[in-house]
Design an enzyme around this catalytic site. Sequence first.
Site, PDB file in Angstrom:
ATOM      1  N   THR A  27       0.826  -1.216   0.000  1.00 25.54           N
ATOM      2  CA  THR A  27       0.000   0.000   0.000  1.00 25.54           C
ATOM      3  C   THR A  27       0.860   1.265   0.000  1.00 25.54           C
ATOM      4  O   THR A  27       2.008   1.242   0.468  1.00 25.54           O
ATOM      5  CB  THR A  27      -0.884  -0.008   1.269  1.00 25.54           C
ATOM      6  OG1 THR A  27      -1.449   1.276   1.463  1.00 25.54           O
ATOM      7  CG2 THR A  27      -0.074  -0.324   2.531  1.00 25.54           C
ATOM      8  N   ASP A  28       0.271   2.366  -0.460  1.00 22.01           N
ATOM      9  CA  ASP A  28       0.992   3.652  -0.377  1.00 22.01           C
ATOM     10  C   ASP A  28       1.005   4.195   1.052  1.00 22.01           C
ATOM     11  O   ASP A  28       1.710   5.151   1.348  1.00 22.01           O
ATOM     12  CB  ASP A  28       0.379   4.686  -1.338  1.00 22.01           C
ATOM     13  CG  ASP A  28      -1.073   5.038  -1.030  1.00 22.01           C
ATOM     14  OD1 ASP A  28      -1.688   4.371  -0.163  1.00 22.01           O
ATOM     15  OD2 ASP A  28      -1.610   5.960  -1.662  1.00 22.01           O
ATOM     16  N   GLU A  29       0.221   3.557   1.950  1.00 19.45           N
ATOM     17  CA  GLU A  29       0.173   4.062   3.331  1.00 19.45           C
ATOM     18  C   GLU A  29       1.508   3.876   4.049  1.00 19.45           C
ATOM     19  O   GLU A  29       1.733   4.488   5.094  1.00 19.45           O
ATOM     20  CB  GLU A  29      -0.973   3.393   4.099  1.00 19.45           C
ATOM     21  CG  GLU A  29      -2.321   3.721   3.481  1.00 19.45           C
ATOM     22  CD  GLU A  29      -3.518   3.245   4.292  1.00 19.45           C
ATOM     23  OE1 GLU A  29      -3.426   3.203   5.520  1.00 19.45           O
ATOM     24  OE2 GLU A  29      -4.534   2.920   3.661  1.00 19.45           O
ATOM     25  N   TYR A  69      -1.666  -0.810  10.935  1.00 20.46           N
ATOM     26  CA  TYR A  69      -1.793  -1.459   9.622  1.00 20.46           C
ATOM     27  C   TYR A  69      -0.618  -1.088   8.713  1.00 20.46           C
ATOM     28  O   TYR A  69       0.088  -1.960   8.190  1.00 20.46           O
ATOM     29  CB  TYR A  69      -3.119  -1.072   8.953  1.00 20.46           C
ATOM     30  CG  TYR A  69      -3.145  -1.362   7.463  1.00 20.46           C
ATOM     31  CD1 TYR A  69      -3.131  -2.668   6.989  1.00 20.46           C
ATOM     32  CD2 TYR A  69      -3.164  -0.321   6.521  1.00 20.46           C
ATOM     33  CE1 TYR A  69      -3.147  -2.936   5.615  1.00 20.46           C
ATOM     34  CE2 TYR A  69      -3.166  -0.578   5.159  1.00 20.46           C
ATOM     35  CZ  TYR A  69      -3.162  -1.890   4.706  1.00 20.46           C
ATOM     36  OH  TYR A  69      -3.155  -2.154   3.359  1.00 20.46           O
ATOM     37  N   LYS A  78       2.506  -3.334   7.174  1.00 19.43           N
ATOM     38  CA  LYS A  78       2.773  -3.491   5.737  1.00 19.43           C
ATOM     39  C   LYS A  78       4.193  -3.019   5.415  1.00 19.43           C
ATOM     40  O   LYS A  78       4.894  -3.618   4.600  1.00 19.43           O
ATOM     41  CB  LYS A  78       1.743  -2.706   4.909  1.00 19.43           C
ATOM     42  CG  LYS A  78       0.344  -3.262   4.922  1.00 19.43           C
ATOM     43  CD  LYS A  78       0.209  -4.658   4.343  1.00 19.43           C
ATOM     44  CE  LYS A  78       0.448  -4.728   2.854  1.00 19.43           C
ATOM     45  NZ  LYS A  78       0.155  -6.095   2.333  1.00 19.43           N
ATOM     46  N   PRO A 136     -21.692   8.741   7.770  1.00 16.04           N
ATOM     47  CA  PRO A 136     -20.781   9.314   8.769  1.00 16.04           C
ATOM     48  C   PRO A 136     -19.391   9.600   8.190  1.00 16.04           C
ATOM     49  O   PRO A 136     -18.702   8.701   7.713  1.00 16.04           O
ATOM     50  CB  PRO A 136     -20.699   8.208   9.841  1.00 16.04           C
ATOM     51  CG  PRO A 136     -20.979   6.932   9.100  1.00 16.04           C
ATOM     52  CD  PRO A 136     -21.831   7.275   7.918  1.00 16.04           C
TER      53      PRO A 136
HETATM   54  P1  NAD Z   1      -9.041  -7.923   2.039  1.00 11.80           P
HETATM   55  O1  NAD Z   1      -9.068  -7.694   3.507  1.00 11.80           O
HETATM   56  O2  NAD Z   1     -10.276  -7.694   1.236  1.00 11.80           O
HETATM   57  O3  NAD Z   1      -8.579  -9.429   1.740  1.00 11.80           O
HETATM   58  C1  NAD Z   1      -7.548 -10.053   2.426  1.00 11.80           C
HETATM   59  C2  NAD Z   1      -7.663 -11.546   2.178  1.00 11.80           C
HETATM   60  O4  NAD Z   1      -6.543 -12.182   2.831  1.00 11.80           O
HETATM   61  C3  NAD Z   1      -8.935 -12.175   2.764  1.00 11.80           C
HETATM   62  O5  NAD Z   1      -9.553 -12.984   1.801  1.00 11.80           O
HETATM   63  C4  NAD Z   1      -8.414 -13.011   3.935  1.00 11.80           C
HETATM   64  O6  NAD Z   1      -9.185 -14.183   4.184  1.00 11.80           O
HETATM   65  C5  NAD Z   1      -7.011 -13.354   3.472  1.00 11.80           C
HETATM   66  N1  NAD Z   1      -6.124 -13.666   4.593  1.00 11.80           N
HETATM   67  C6  NAD Z   1      -5.945 -12.951   5.743  1.00 11.80           C
HETATM   68  N2  NAD Z   1      -5.071 -13.564   6.546  1.00 11.80           N
HETATM   69  C7  NAD Z   1      -4.660 -14.689   5.888  1.00 11.80           C
HETATM   70  C8  NAD Z   1      -3.753 -15.734   6.202  1.00 11.80           C
HETATM   71  N3  NAD Z   1      -3.094 -15.737   7.354  1.00 11.80           N
HETATM   72  N4  NAD Z   1      -3.563 -16.722   5.305  1.00 11.80           N
HETATM   73  C9  NAD Z   1      -4.245 -16.727   4.129  1.00 11.80           C
HETATM   74  N5  NAD Z   1      -5.136 -15.786   3.792  1.00 11.80           N
HETATM   75  C10 NAD Z   1      -5.341 -14.768   4.655  1.00 11.80           C
HETATM   76  O7  NAD Z   1      -7.837  -7.050   1.495  1.00 11.80           O
HETATM   77  P2  NAD Z   1      -7.715  -6.221   0.122  1.00 11.80           P
HETATM   78  O8  NAD Z   1      -8.333  -4.889   0.309  1.00 11.80           O
HETATM   79  O9  NAD Z   1      -8.138  -7.077  -1.009  1.00 11.80           O
HETATM   80  O10 NAD Z   1      -6.141  -6.014   0.074  1.00 11.80           O
HETATM   81  C11 NAD Z   1      -5.295  -7.030  -0.468  1.00 11.80           C
HETATM   82  C12 NAD Z   1      -3.859  -6.597  -0.361  1.00 11.80           C
HETATM   83  O11 NAD Z   1      -3.657  -5.382  -1.059  1.00 11.80           O
HETATM   84  C13 NAD Z   1      -3.404  -6.351   1.078  1.00 11.80           C
HETATM   85  O12 NAD Z   1      -2.090  -6.842   1.204  1.00 11.80           O
HETATM   86  C14 NAD Z   1      -3.445  -4.843   1.220  1.00 11.80           C
HETATM   87  O13 NAD Z   1      -2.480  -4.412   2.140  1.00 11.80           O
HETATM   88  C15 NAD Z   1      -3.105  -4.407  -0.194  1.00 11.80           C
HETATM   89  N6  NAD Z   1      -3.666  -3.106  -0.594  1.00 11.80           N
HETATM   90  C16 NAD Z   1      -5.001  -2.837  -0.424  1.00 11.80           C
HETATM   91  C17 NAD Z   1      -5.506  -1.609  -0.858  1.00 11.80           C
HETATM   92  C18 NAD Z   1      -6.982  -1.296  -0.757  1.00 11.80           C
HETATM   93  O14 NAD Z   1      -7.366  -0.166  -1.068  1.00 11.80           O
HETATM   94  N7  NAD Z   1      -7.832  -2.227  -0.365  1.00 11.80           N
HETATM   95  C19 NAD Z   1      -4.655  -0.673  -1.443  1.00 11.80           C
HETATM   96  C20 NAD Z   1      -3.307  -0.993  -1.596  1.00 11.80           C
HETATM   97  C21 NAD Z   1      -2.830  -2.213  -1.175  1.00 11.80           C
END
Ligand code: NAD
Length: 350
Positions: free
Chosen positions: A133-135, A159, A163, A214
């Site tokens: 993530t960019d965070e 979080y 990451k 909200p």
């Molecule tokens: P999400 O929370 O929707 O999905 C995460 C998935 O990981 C879930 O299906 C969960 O069951 C699985 N998971 C969690 N712990 C696990 C484990 N120990 N073993 C196997 N599976 C496991 O997340 P997302 O929003 O789809 O994000 C996916 C990735 O992209 C993350 O790494 C997040 O940091 C990154 N990301 C997300 C965003 C965003 O806007 N959502 C932006 C940039 C990066």
Amino acid sequence: MKFLVTGGAGFIGSAVCRHLIRNTAHSVVNLDKLTYAANLASLEPISNDPRYSFAKLDIRDREAVGELLRVEEIDVVMHLAAESHVDRSIDGPGEFIGTNVVGTFDLLEAARGYWTKLSGERRAAFRFHHVSTDEVYGDLPLDGGLFTEDTAYAPSSPYSASKAASDHLAMAWHHTYGMPVVLSNCSNNYGPYHFPEKLIPLMILNGLEGKDLPVYGKGENVRDWLYVEDHARALEMIATRGEVGRSYNVGGRNERSNLDVVHDICDALDKLAPRKDGKSRREQITFVADRPGHDLRYAIDATRLETELGWQAQETFATGLEKTVAWFLENEEWWRPLRERYSGKRLGQT
Ligand code: NAD
């Protein structure tokens, strides 16, 4: 090539699985532990495809993951599995350290064990793509600046700190052991199949149901939004053509304050599903106490991805948001059960 997508039952992972099966000739093994954030219904469109399979596994189970890599003869590990919700990380950081930091370590070790034993072309072609993530970069002032791949890490929340730690681990496995790692850092995603506790789906569904919308603080915090299918295409490009040892920022150049986003959602809903009383949904907006440590602004410079790999976002925020609102209007059977389980527990801001 055969991909192992971790977290493939989550929001972005499921978009990656659908993209790889629908738009490429690659095969996909989806590895997911199925936490609260997972939803196998998001994979229904591809679940009968012979190039797709699912394995219910925890990334922390090194032995089982190593075995799966060997049996399936995986070429690319694309690692998305994570605890991903900032508000949850403030309430309970332990899970975030366990999954995002220790889990990434376990997965890297399983992948290293597997990759070390590969030979010839298969060894040369293997990639470990860590999705982040960019965070990790912290935040930017409201009046300028962009995150580039050279921006120093300065995470603010449990979080983003977890990451950031996992990004460093992935790159260290490249520098120390020579493992072929690529890394990407993306801005906020939105789109179909987005878990209903996150900002955009929460506002769409609250808006639809006549509930309060909200907004934290004054709604001034700025995020850079990317349509999830544009991210999925970028991830495929980075995993298959990205330079080993390099990181790529992914973003849609769509900066919006949270209040602007909520206004846009109200307007899209008013257009596609007007309220019976004819009033604007903007009337449903309420302002609530701000989140602790709330980053002010995120904005991505995606020049490297655009110039080196030729990626371009296909959706603007206006087109992507309209598609997203229309999808939620048409797919109540997907979101209703999740909504009933999680409604009202979170504010859904990112
Ligand atoms: P999400 O929370 O929707 O999905 C995460 C998935 O990981 C879930 O299906 C969960 O069951 C699985 N998971 C969690 N712990 C696990 C484990 N120990 N073993 C196997 N599976 C496991 O997340 P997302 O929003 O789809 O994000 C996916 C990735 O992209 C993350 O790494 C997040 O940091 C990154 N990301 C997300 C965003 C965003 O806007 N959502 C932006 C940039 C990066």
